[in-house]
Write a protein that holds these residues in place. Structure first.
Motif, PDB file in Angstrom:
ATOM      1  N   ALA A  16      24.886  34.352  48.797  1.00 26.68           N
ATOM      2  CA  ALA A  16      23.975  33.551  48.942  1.00 26.68           C
ATOM      3  C   ALA A  16      22.622  33.945  48.288  1.00 26.68           C
ATOM      4  N   SER A  17      22.644  35.379  48.542  1.00 24.02           N
ATOM      5  CA  SER A  17      21.337  35.790  47.925  1.00 24.02           C
ATOM      6  C   SER A  17      21.330  35.921  46.339  1.00 24.02           C
ATOM      7  N   ASP A  37      26.598  36.709  52.774  1.00 25.49           N
ATOM      8  CA  ASP A  37      25.231  36.812  52.522  1.00 25.49           C
ATOM      9  C   ASP A  37      24.587  37.287  51.285  1.00 25.49           C
ATOM     10  N   TRP A  38      25.622  38.033  50.740  1.00 28.38           N
ATOM     11  CA  TRP A  38      25.220  38.562  49.443  1.00 28.38           C
ATOM     12  C   TRP A  38      25.605  37.348  48.442  1.00 28.38           C
ATOM     13  N   ASN A  69      30.987  39.167  50.542  1.00 30.71           N
ATOM     14  CA  ASN A  69      30.147  39.062  51.659  1.00 30.71           C
ATOM     15  C   ASN A  69      29.415  37.741  51.532  1.00 30.71           C
ATOM     16  N   ASN A 111      19.640  43.606  54.529  1.00 34.75           N
ATOM     17  CA  ASN A 111      19.032  42.298  54.428  1.00 34.75           C
ATOM     18  C   ASN A 111      17.727  42.582  53.876  1.00 34.75           C
ATOM     19  N   ARG A 114      31.753  32.495  59.085  1.00 40.77           N
ATOM     20  CA  ARG A 114      31.654  34.018  58.514  1.00 40.77           C
ATOM     21  C   ARG A 114      32.853  34.838  58.522  1.00 40.77           C
TER      22      ARG A 114
END
Lengths: 671, 385
Positions: free
Chosen positions: A126-127, A123-124, A121, A98, A406
């Motif tokens: 989203a980033s 989170d990936w 993933n 993160n 998730r």
């Protein structure tokens, strides 16, 4: 920027004076937003093409690479040059990943290495919406292709992505091994490739040898006699995990430092072996092909295969890491025509599960939206099979992989097409053709290097003048008789290990007296269990006592327990009683099942095996266990699920130590 | 539909400060007038853009800036594709003709995001709308109308709110009709909804649709902005129960103003709702089974009952979906005055107008300070279920 200016920056930033012409051409094209496919052999300097370009673009370059070890090396190297480079991978803590993502969003990272699986993933993903992305690089691009030797489903999403990127956005795909067919496939899948560079694949420092033998023991003898004469340190590839253990222990038995490596190791153990290899801690690593592409060691002195690979392209890839520094390196392939074809043929014929298994998954998903474990339960298939099937069904647009919060779920598509199973047959025929080609490599009298590189789409003029054929230096094993006794002694004292990796249990790794399929042991057990031939004979008792004496002679056990049976009656009870008498350990018959269970072998996955046994074991006088050292007996160790469950239970009752001992360990579904 | 263009389609809906109409005009300009492509327009320099596309300086700059963000939208597009969503742009033959007909170039969403059977968009459709706290009689009416519609192979358009919306959807399923769920959020945040309607989606009986950014969370502002989409997706509109303010009321009044035929359940004499008022405003009364009544009798009744309700509803501040989304996007990042929001979102609203709009949003909090600052509250706590 012209070449001169670029090379000035190059020498300042990378401490390298000049580009090769091809390197500069690739860089020039990437800088104006082209899409390039680069096929060049290991050691050519493919990485420099994207590393240099990345430093000249504003924003972050994303590099998809399947090889965590290689990523780590590159990151260290570039950081030492002062270039801000990071990698995100599953071996790092979430927090660390993160932080790296936050840095990338803040614009502080030039190059970001990630594994293809990261595209799944949340989170990936989203980033990625917040980063300033300057270029995308697909390393090991042959993994895109079903026609290659290492197709990886995780690359599918990279292809999707590249096809959704603006056309003037720079993309580089690189690989060291692509046949013309694979090259074509990559170009079809990544649309709009502006230019393909294909270099020659000749590795001048390779000494290619093929050694034909009649038995596995001849291979052992040759290695015993010659391994220490080979330069530096290197790799031995075996076809199976079991053989990594056997060969590694054989070499140790002879006093040659070696270490085994396979997918059985966890991430930390792998990292440790990879590091040890770099530090030349052992003469060799004995490995399955789980190790290979990931090693960035410049001075591998030899690569030996005890098992013929599936195709020339597998072979070229696996030997590709040798001698990157240009020093002489020995590339040896053993071949036993009596036995060695079985394994690759098995893999080729079973590269896809049978069609009915696909339909089981399809039907389950038509009924409901499921996670992976739900599919395993509904379809009762092995996890590995489910993974192949899932990837194929996604590829054929029959199911979707979706995120629910998730967790990953699988959905049947409303307008899904029919399963196209014949597409797999076509791939199988292709694989069969490839296997015939690697067999031709064994029997060719011509230059071996030319054979391999021509197969890969090269057209080598002349010969390498260094392989066994060119130098008329064909090796044979004519000294086996001298080694026979040593090998037999080794085999007699060989006990397969029962590995226990789980935390929070007092269950330790134990031993089996033999492998199930390697001798008559398996057949004998089978007859007693399923054909009512009575108690296990004394021959089994004797080898088990020998295994005990070889490994646990010094341990004082307090108690001997055995796994309570599901269907084979008193066989194990009687066997354990006899064993207890011989070993003079107190036996207890108090371990029971609280409810009947189904036979473990009807469950295909370890998930279902362990669920079948959850909480079923019960011990009558529970206080008896506290503080005891326990020897736990069973006939066969397959997944080890029963013994692991008992181990957990006895641990909860306060056992000090539990050691499993069985008659036979299976190898990949023998029972 | 060329999947490779998804990136561009998502991107242009995110042009800062552009109204839907301006984006739609750009689409028409690129594809119909210039016979060009996204690839080309994003490769042009500023002066070429302004010459060929007749764009002002700000618009040219917006497009040039958007180009930098295209790779980011590629990741979003890939995520959508991979999870089985589809993007239908306004120029696609799969785009709902009803939607286009009703909203025209001015307010037809430039893209719609869907999962499920897209052919449903081509069918005759009805919307049954009404209060979240509907009476039993209204739910019975909803069930009756849904049954009739399903029998006639008409698609039920549902806003997926409590009360009438959900009843309409449940009834459509009960009678194995087809339905469209119009989300007050992005398609990627509907979560367990896909689980709940899985079987219907797989069978092709339910289409999930959204006009918002795929990652947009549920918000009351989006729920308001979604209402016109429901009305516009339907050939026929039935009102089960309306109060004298709120989404249903404004939707119907707006529909009537645009000259649409709207059917309202004729209320029983003692019902406390505004159905009768809507009939007075020109909606067509129908009975409990959705059948049209003789109008005369109802007009008489209407005159009698007009004293029950006072006409105290002033028109609420309404906004286009894309603008609402922008405003909420800004509010999520902190607390701002109306003037600051207008500047950030590049709206051509007056501060007073925005303040009024924000006050009406039940998930927006106003500070006690002067000037008033607005933040978002309880965004996650309110749910649709």
């Amino acid at each position: 920027m012209n070449r001169e200016q670029a090379e000035q920056i190059l020498s300042k930033t990378f401490c390298i004076d000049k580009f090769y012409d091809t390197q500069w051409e690739v860089i020039k094209r990437l800088l104006i937003g082209e899409r390039i496919l680069l096929i060049e052999k290991t050691g050519f300097g493919k990485s420099l093409c994207f590393q240099f370009t990345a430093t000249q673009l504003s924003g972050t370059t994303i590099i998809f690479s399947p090889l965590i070890a290689l990523m780590r090396d590159q990151v260290n190297k570039l950081n030492s040059l002062g270039i801000p480079v990071r990698c995100i991978n599953s071996n790092q803590e979430l927090e660390e990943n993160n932080e790296i993502i936050a840095e990338a969003i803040a614009g502080n990272i030039k190059i970001l290495y990630i594994a293809p699986e990261r595209m799944e993933n949340i989170d990936w993903l989203a980033s990625t919406r917040q980063m300033n992305i300057s270029m995308v690089v697909i390393d090991e691009a042959h993994c895109i292709s079903n026609w290659g030797h290492d197709f990886r489903p995780a690359y599918r999403r990279i292809i999707n992505l590249v096809n959704l990127l603006p056309i003037s956005f720079p993309v580089l795909a690189c690989t060291a091994t692509a046949t013309l067919r694979v090259e074509e496939d990559i170009k079809n899948q990544i649309g709009n490739i502006n230019y393909t560079y294909r270099g020659n694949l000749l590795r001048e420092n390779f000494r290619l040898f093929v050694i034909k033998v009649e038995t596995e023991e001849e291979k052992m003898a040759w290695l015993g006699k010659n391994l220490n004469n080979l330069p530096g340190t290197g790799l031995i590839y075996t076809g199976t995990r079991v053989n990594t253990e056997i060969y590694s222990r054989w070499l140790k038995y002879l006093g040659i430092e070696s270490k085994n490596y396979s997918a059985d190791l966890d991430a930390d153990q792998r990292k440790e072996v990879e590091l040890g290899l770099l530090e030349n801690r052992w003469k060799c690593i004995v490995s399955t092909n789980a190790l290979g592409m990931g090693i960035d060691k410049p001075d591998i002195g030899f690569i030996i295969h005890t098992q013929i690979p599936e195709s020339p392209i597998h072979y070229y890839q696996e030997i590709g890491r040798a001698g990157r520094n240009g020093d002489k390196t020995f590339i040896i392939l053993f071949y036993n025509p009596n036995a060695d074809d079985d394994l690759p043929i098995y893999f080729i014929e079973n590269h896809k599960p049978v069609i009915t298994k696909y339909y089981k998954v399809i039907e389950a998903l038509k009924r409901s939206r499921l996670g992976e474990n739900d599919i395993i339960r509904e379809a009762n298939l092995k996890k590995t099979e489910i993974r192949v099937i899932k990837a194929d069904l996604i590829d054929q647009s029959i199911i979707n992989e979706v995120l629910d919060g998730r967790s990953k779920k699988y959905e049947y598509r409303f307008d899904a097409p029919e399963l196209n199973y014949s597409a797999f047959d076509e791939i199988m025929q292709h694989k069969q053709r490839d296997f015939r080609k690697i067999r031709e490599y064994i029997y060719t009298y011509d230059c071996r290097m030319k054979y391999l590189t021509d197969y890969l789409g090269d057209n080598l003029k002349g010969k390498c003048n260094k392989c066994d054929n060119d130098t008329n230096n064909v090796k044979v094993v004519d000294f086996y008789e001298d080694w026979k006794e040593k090998i037999e002694t080794f085999q007699e004292s060989y006990y397969p290990q029962l590995e226990v990796k789980a935390l929070h249990t007092k269950l330790q790794s134990g031993f089996a007296a033999a492998y199930y399929g390697f001798s008559n042991v398996g057949k004998t057990i089978h007859k007693c269990k399923y054909k009512n031939k009575g108690d296990f004979p004394d021959s089994l008792l004797n080898i088990t006592i020998k295994a005990f004496n070889a490994n646990f002679k010094s341990t004082d056990f307090d108690l001997l327990l055995y796994v309570p049976p599901t269907e084979s009656g008193d066989l194990v009870r009687n066997f354990a009683s006899k064993l207890a008498r011989e070993l003079k350990i107190k036996i207890s018959h108090s371990l029971h099942k609280s409810k009947p269970t189904k036979p473990q072998k009807i469950f295909q996955s370890s998930l279902m095996k362990s669920e079948n046994l959850k909480g079923v074991f019960i011990y009558e006088n529970q206080s008896e266990i506290n503080g005891k050292k326990i020897l736990l007996i069973d006939d066969i160790w397959d997944s080890g699920a029963s013994m692991k469950e008992i181990g957990k239970y006895l641990t909860s009752l306060g056992a000090e130590k539990i050691v499993p001992l069985v008659i036979a360990k299976t190898v990949g579904g023998d029972v | 539909m060329i999947i490779n263009e998804w990136t561009y389609w998502i991107a242009i809906t995110q042009l800062k400060g552009w109204r839907i109409e301006a984006v739609n005009k750009l689409v028409v300009n690129i594809f119909h007038e210039q016979k060009s492509s996204f690839e080309e327009i994003f490769s042009l320099e500023r002066n070429e853009l302004s010459n060929r596309y007749n764009l002002n300086e700000k618009e040219c700059l917006d497009i040039i800036n958007l180009k930098e963000e295209l790779p980011n939208y590629s990741f979003l597009a890939e995520d959508l594709k991979s999870q089985g969503f589809e993007i239908i742009p306004i120029n696609s033959p799969d785009y709902s003709p009803t939607l286009k007909e009703n909203l025209k170039l001015k307010s037809s969403p430039t893209v719609i995001y869907i999962k499920g059977n897209r052919k449903i968009l081509m069918e005759k459709s009805i919307a049954i709308v009404g209060s979240r706290e509907a009476d039993d009689i209204s739910l019975e009416f909803t069930d009756n109308v849904a049954k009739k519609a399903s029998k006639e192979f008409k698609v039920i358009v549902s806003g997926f709110a409590k009360g009438v919306d959900r009843q309409a959807l449940e009834s459509a399923m009960k009678y194995t009709g087809q339905s469209i769920i119009v989300l007050p959020q992005g398609v990627l945040t509907f979560g367990s909804g896909y689980q709940k309607y899985y079987q219907q989606i797989v069978n092709g009986d339910v289409l999930v649709l959204s006009v918002f950014h795929p990652k947009a969370q549920w918000a009351s502002g989006l729920a308001m902005a979604r209402n016109p989409i429901i009305y516009a997706l339907a050939h026929e509109i039935y009102v089960a129960q309306s109060s004298d303010s709120g989404g249903t009321w404004h939707g119907v009044i707006d529909g009537l103003r645009k000259g649409r035929e709207i059917f309202v359940r004729k209320p029983e004499p003692n019902e406390k709702n505004a159905n009768q008022l809507l009939i007075q405003r020109g909606a067509i009364p129908v009975d409990l089974h959705g059948e049209i009544q003789e109008s005369k009798k109802y007009i008489e009744n209407a005159i009698e009952e007009k004293y029950i309700f006072k006409e105290h509803h002033k028109t609420k501040a309404v906004a286009e979906p894309d603008i609402v989304e922008k405003i909420f996007g800004i509010l999520k990042t902190g607390s701002y005055t109306s003037a600051e929001i207008i500047q950030k979102a590049q709206l051509n609203w007056k501060p007073g107008q925005l303040t009024k709009f924000l006050k009406e949003q039940n998930n927006v909090r106003m500070s006690d300070s002067t000037p008033k600052r607005f933040t978002i509250v309880g965004e996650q706590s309110e749910t649709l279920f």
